[in-house]
Structures are given as structure tokens and as C-alpha cells.
Write an enzyme that holds these catalytic residues in place. Structure first.
Site, mmCIF file in Angstrom:
data_model
loop_
_atom_site.group_PDB
_atom_site.id
_atom_site.type_symbol
_atom_site.label_atom_id
_atom_site.label_comp_id
_atom_site.label_asym_id
_atom_site.label_seq_id
_atom_site.Cartn_x
_atom_site.Cartn_y
_atom_site.Cartn_z
ATOM 1 C CB ALA A 152 -22.670 5.498 -55.273
ATOM 2 N N PRO A 153 -20.816 5.922 -57.696
ATOM 3 C CG PRO A 153 -20.262 8.395 -58.582
ATOM 4 C CD PRO A 153 -21.248 7.792 -57.786
ATOM 5 C CD1 TRP A 154 -14.778 4.406 -60.813
ATOM 6 C CD2 TRP A 154 -13.280 6.397 -60.909
ATOM 7 N NE1 TRP A 154 -14.297 5.309 -61.434
ATOM 8 C CE2 TRP A 154 -13.430 6.010 -61.221
ATOM 9 C CE3 TRP A 154 -12.637 7.801 -59.203
ATOM 10 C CZ2 TRP A 154 -12.318 7.003 -62.435
ATOM 11 C CZ3 TRP A 154 -12.103 8.407 -60.304
ATOM 12 C CH2 TRP A 154 -12.402 8.463 -61.160
ATOM 13 C CE LYS A 178 -21.989 -1.670 -59.110
ATOM 14 N NZ LYS A 178 -20.860 -1.910 -58.649
ATOM 15 N N PRO A 179 -22.173 0.625 -54.675
ATOM 16 C CG PRO A 179 -20.841 -0.915 -53.154
ATOM 17 C CD PRO A 179 -21.161 -0.408 -53.023
ATOM 18 C CB SER A 230 -18.657 6.921 -67.900
ATOM 19 O OG SER A 230 -20.008 5.578 -67.801
ATOM 20 C CD GLU A 251 -24.220 14.018 -61.934
ATOM 21 O OE1 GLU A 251 -23.773 13.356 -63.051
ATOM 22 O OE2 GLU A 251 -23.386 13.844 -61.193
ATOM 23 C CB CYS A 285 -19.562 15.178 -63.559
ATOM 24 S SG CYS A 285 -19.431 13.411 -64.078
ATOM 25 C CD GLU A 381 -16.512 13.534 -67.300
ATOM 26 O OE1 GLU A 381 -16.602 13.872 -66.273
ATOM 27 O OE2 GLU A 381 -16.860 12.432 -68.021
#
Length: 478
Positions: A152-154, A178-179, A230, A251, A285, A381
Site C-alpha cells: 500500500a502507498p503513503w 506491507k504499508p 509509483s 494501480e 493519482c 506526475e
């Protein structure tokens, strides 16, 4: 006087553990720039233990009925509501987000999304059983894929954790999640909540850095690797997973075009687009950060958007007047600042363009005009509170500019002309097209893109099906 740091731990096979070798990472509150916790820097031994636990738990969890899994997920949703204040506090420390907006904009959709997947567990569909060959009956089985390695992302640590574990568990899979190394606190709390509801080994959380995630993806146990992050990270995951032909769900980044035509209500569009661009500090995003405006209203639109930016406030989590908090980490602050520092001479900063204060990682709401299609800030981005504005002369050029990037996640069209809106929604090469709005999501509809934005869907029945595999069973009637 020193304050003792909170000690976060992995959650493996129903218990909290330190990293096997004792290594840790400092966790920083981005609103203050100060360390508030330590988190395990998990290595191969920790990944092995989590995967072993998930694999051992899989057969029994796979064999539960959809109704049983639904009941578990509904309990999880109820528990999230009951522990909402604790979740908000953890997320605010993780991210520095405004507490009031975290309460109103994240907890309700998270709970709703878990409940949606609880229902989806009982609604799997497939081709009807029948005799497609004389003397033979065929049926379709939908089965869970197995152990899922999820990263997962931040930017939305809690919500993206939900998008990962909810469909996976609903389909009968077990999970190792995993965070991000910068935002583990709320995910560890989620493990505490879920761990009181699901059998041990069904849901595991390991904390760590990129190497930890790499070890998860390369591990032989998972049947599927899912990441939100990313483009670079997604490409690395796809490459690693290819070595043993794992299923991959990606994603990744976005560069959403916001196409504003001349018949648009400028004031209303500016109001909505500024919120959709600056919300969560633009760390989304799908954020409305690349605006394309018809040349006949360009100057007026830019003027009003610059004023909206000037009126938008960033600040500490307990300030109820702020729209967004800090950027997530020091590196992200440097990245956003770098885009502005490297602007070409033909660009004009209409508002913002600078850091706010010297404590934490705050950046001013920023509007940049005068840009060309091949400019770095148009093609790449930024992932910050920066809205760019370009001018277009007609529908064809608007489409050329909108589709002329490597990302293809989300987009929006602003016009009163229904036929034009339909033409644009067909021609825009993005996984989502909003019309006269930007950024709302619902659990029933899919979220996911094309091109370098990745593949696979989050949310919806399509996202649920991504966590299943299809088996054909044929039996002779003779």
C-alpha cells in the site's frame, strides 16, 4: 526531557512481533518533521514467517462459505466504526492530514467499501452450467487465487489498505500486507482490529522498506502481487513477479486532464477543480492538477483559479479551516519544489510556488500557466498541490493534449453540451471520465487505468473478480 517513541510491530500469525533481526526505521510526523515512532525494518526471515502463516491459514479460509466471509467482513466494518477515533489519530500522525477531513472523507467510505465487498462475497457470477458439447455438462468455479502479497502507498494509508485486503479476504484469499515505510502506524492498528476477528494467519502485516516489498513479491508463496504506488515501483513488481508468473495487480501514477470548455460555469468549475486539485495536498493519482481550458475563457479562468488558490489554506491537523496538510515526507517536498524550480521561462507562477513555514513539509497551493505540452511539469506526475493550466483552441486539440501523456488513470470534462461530453468520454484514453465533476468514487464502480497507470481494477465487482481465478469443470453424462 525526551518523549519515548512509540514502538510499532509486525503482525504475523496472530501476534505482534519485532523484526527478526531487530532492525527498525524512524517514522516521522510530516506536520512537525519530528520522529514519533519506530517501525520494524523487516527482512527475509519476517517475510518467510508471514508467508508461511498465510499459506497455512489459506485452506481453511478458502473453504469458508461466502456467507461466513461476509459475516467476518461486516464485523470488521463495525469494528472500524467503533475504533474510528483511534484510526483517525493514527492516520493524522502518519500523514499530517486535517483530522476533521479524515473523519468525514475517509472513515465513512472505508467502512462502506468493506461492507460492499462483504456483499460481493455472495454475488459471484459466471457462465451458466449447461451442455455446450453433446453428452457433457460444463460448470464454472470461481476460486480464490491463494496468498496475496499486497503493498500500500503513503498517500491514503488506511483507505488503500482497505482497497487491498477487503476484496482479497472476501474472495477467500489470505493476505500479507506491507504499508509504506513512512506511514505504517494506521496499518498496524488495522492489524490489531482485524486480528481480533479473523483466524490467525489470514491477515498479516509486515513493515519495512522497498527491499521488504521486493522480498514479498519475489517470494515463491504468493499467487498474486498487488501494489499501489509509483510507475517505477510497479515496473519493478511486474518484472519480479514475471520470474514465477505471479498474477499482478497494479494501480500506479496519474496525470488527470481536466478539460474545460467555453460554455462552462467558470466560477463553479474553479471552485470544484481547485478542491479536487489541492485536496490531500494533491497527493492523489486522480487529482485535478492538469487543467486544459478553451482559449476564449483561459484568462478569466486562470485569474479565478489563482484567487481560489490564494484563498485555500494548508496547516496543522487540528485546524478545521485547512483543506490539506503537509506533503508526506522530506523527499516529496524536494520533488514538488524541484518541479517549480525547473519551470521553463515561458511558464508563469500565478499563485503559490513556495514552501509554507519551516516546520513540517507544507507547500502552498500553486497555479502555473503558460505551459506547453512537452514541458516536464505537464508530462510527469508532481504529486503535490500544483495545478497547471494550458490553453486549447478546439475539441481536437483538447483531446490531443489530454491523451498526450503516458498516464491514463482519470480525467474530466466540463461542458453543458451533452453530445460533446459523450464524444469526449469516448475519446479520452483514461480508465475514468467524470463529467462536470472530478474525483468522487463509489464502491460499486471500478477504479483503475491504462498505459503506465497500470492494470487491474480496485473497488466494484470487477475489483473483486481480480482476486479470483476461473476453473472449468466438465463432466460426462454417459
Amino acid at each position: 526531557m525526551t518523549t519515548e517513541l512509540r514502538r510499532l510491530r509486525n503482525y504475523i500469525n496472530g501476534e505482534f512481533r519485532d523484526a527478526a533481526d531487530g532492525r527498525t526505521i524512524d517514522v516521522v510526523n510530516p506536520a512537525t518533521g519530528e520522529v514519533f515512532a519506530t517501525s520494524p525494518l523487516s527482512g527475509q526471515a519476517d517475510v518467510d514467517a508471514a508467508m508461511e502463516a498465510a499459506a497455512a491459514a489459506f485452506p481453511a479460509w478458502r473453504d469458508t462459505t461466502p456467507a461466513e466471509r461476509q459475516k467476518v467482513l461486516l464485523k470488521i466494518a463495525d469494528a472500524f466504526e467503533e475504533r474510528a477515533e483511534d484510526l483517525i489519530a493514527a492516520e493524522v500522525e502518519n500523514t499530517g492530514k486535517p483530522a476533521a477531513l479524515t473523519a468525514s472523507e475517509e472513515i465513512p467510505p472505508m467502512v462502506d467499501q468493506i461492507r460492499f465487498f462483504a456483499g460481493a462475497a455472495r454475488m459471484l457470477e459466471g457462465k451458466s452450467a449447461g451442455e455446450y458439447m453433446e453428452g457433457m455438462t460444463s460448470i464454472i468455479r470461481r476460486e480464490p487465487v491463494g496468498v496475496c502479497a499486497q503493498v500500500a502507498p503513503w498517500n491514503y494509508p488506511m483507505m488503500m489498505a482497505v482497497w487491498k485486503f477487503a476484496p482479497a479476504l472476501a474472495a477467500g484469499n489470505t493476505v500479507v500486507l506491507k504499508p509504506s515505510d513512512t506511514t505504517p502506524a494506521s496499518t498496524v492498528l488495522i492489524a490489531e482490529i482485524i486480528g481480533q476477528i479473523v483466524p490467525k494467519g489470514v491477515f498479516n502485516v509486515i513493515c519495512g522498506d522497498r527491499e521488504t516489498g521486493k522480498a514479498m513479491v519475489e517470494h515463491p508463496t504468493p499467487a498474486m502481487a498487488s501494489i499501489t504506488g509509483s510507475v517505477r515501483a510497479g515496473m519493478q513488481v511486474a518484472e519480479s513477479a514475471s520470474k514465477d508468473v505471479k498474477r499482478v495487480h497494479l494501480e500506479l501514477g496519474g496525470k488527470a486532464p481536466v478539460v474545460v470548455f467555453e460554455d462552462t460555469d467558470i466560477a463553479k468549475a474553479v471552485e470544484d477543480i481547485s478542491v479536487a486539485g489541492f485536496f490531500n495536498a494533491g497527493q492523489d493519482c486522480t487529482a485535478a492538477t492538469r487543467v486544459l481550458v478553451h482559449e476564449s475563457i483561459h484568462d478569466e479562468f486562470v485569474s479565478q483559479l489563482a484567487k481560489a488558490a490564494a484563498d485555500t489554506k494548508t496547516g496543522q491537523p487540528d485546524d478545521e479551516d485547512v483543506l490539506y496538510g503537509p506533503l508526506n515526507n522530506e523527499n516529496q517536498l524536494k520533488q514538488v519544489s524541484g518541479f517549480i524550480d525547473r519551470l521553463p521561462a515561458h511558464a508563469k507562477v500565478e499563485a503559490g510556488g513556495h514552501r509554507v513555514g519551516d516546520k513540517g513539509y507544507f507547500y502552498a497551493p500553486t497555479v502555473v500557466s503558460g505551459l506547453k505540452q512537452d514541458d516536464e511539469i505537464i508530462q510527469n506526475e508532481v504529486f503535490g498541490p500544483v495545478i497547471t493550466v494550458q490553453s486549447f483552441r478546439d475539441e481536437d486539440q483538447a483531446l490531443e493534449f489530454a491523451n498526450g501523456v503516458e498516464f491514463a488513470l482519470a480525467s474530466s470534462v466540463w461542458t453543458k453540451d451533452h453530445a460533446r461530453a459523450m464524444r469526449m468520454s469516448k475519446a479520452l484514453d483514461f480508465g475514468c471520465v467524470w463529467i462536470n465533476t472530478h474525483i468522487p468514487l463509489v464502491a460499486e464502480m471500478p477504479h483503475g487505468g491504462y498505459k503506465k497507470s497500470g492494470y487491474g481494477k480496485d473497488l466494484s465487482a470487477y475489483g473483486f473478480e481480480d482476486y479470483t481465478r476461473i476453473k472449468h469443470v466438465m463432466t460426462s453424462l454417459g
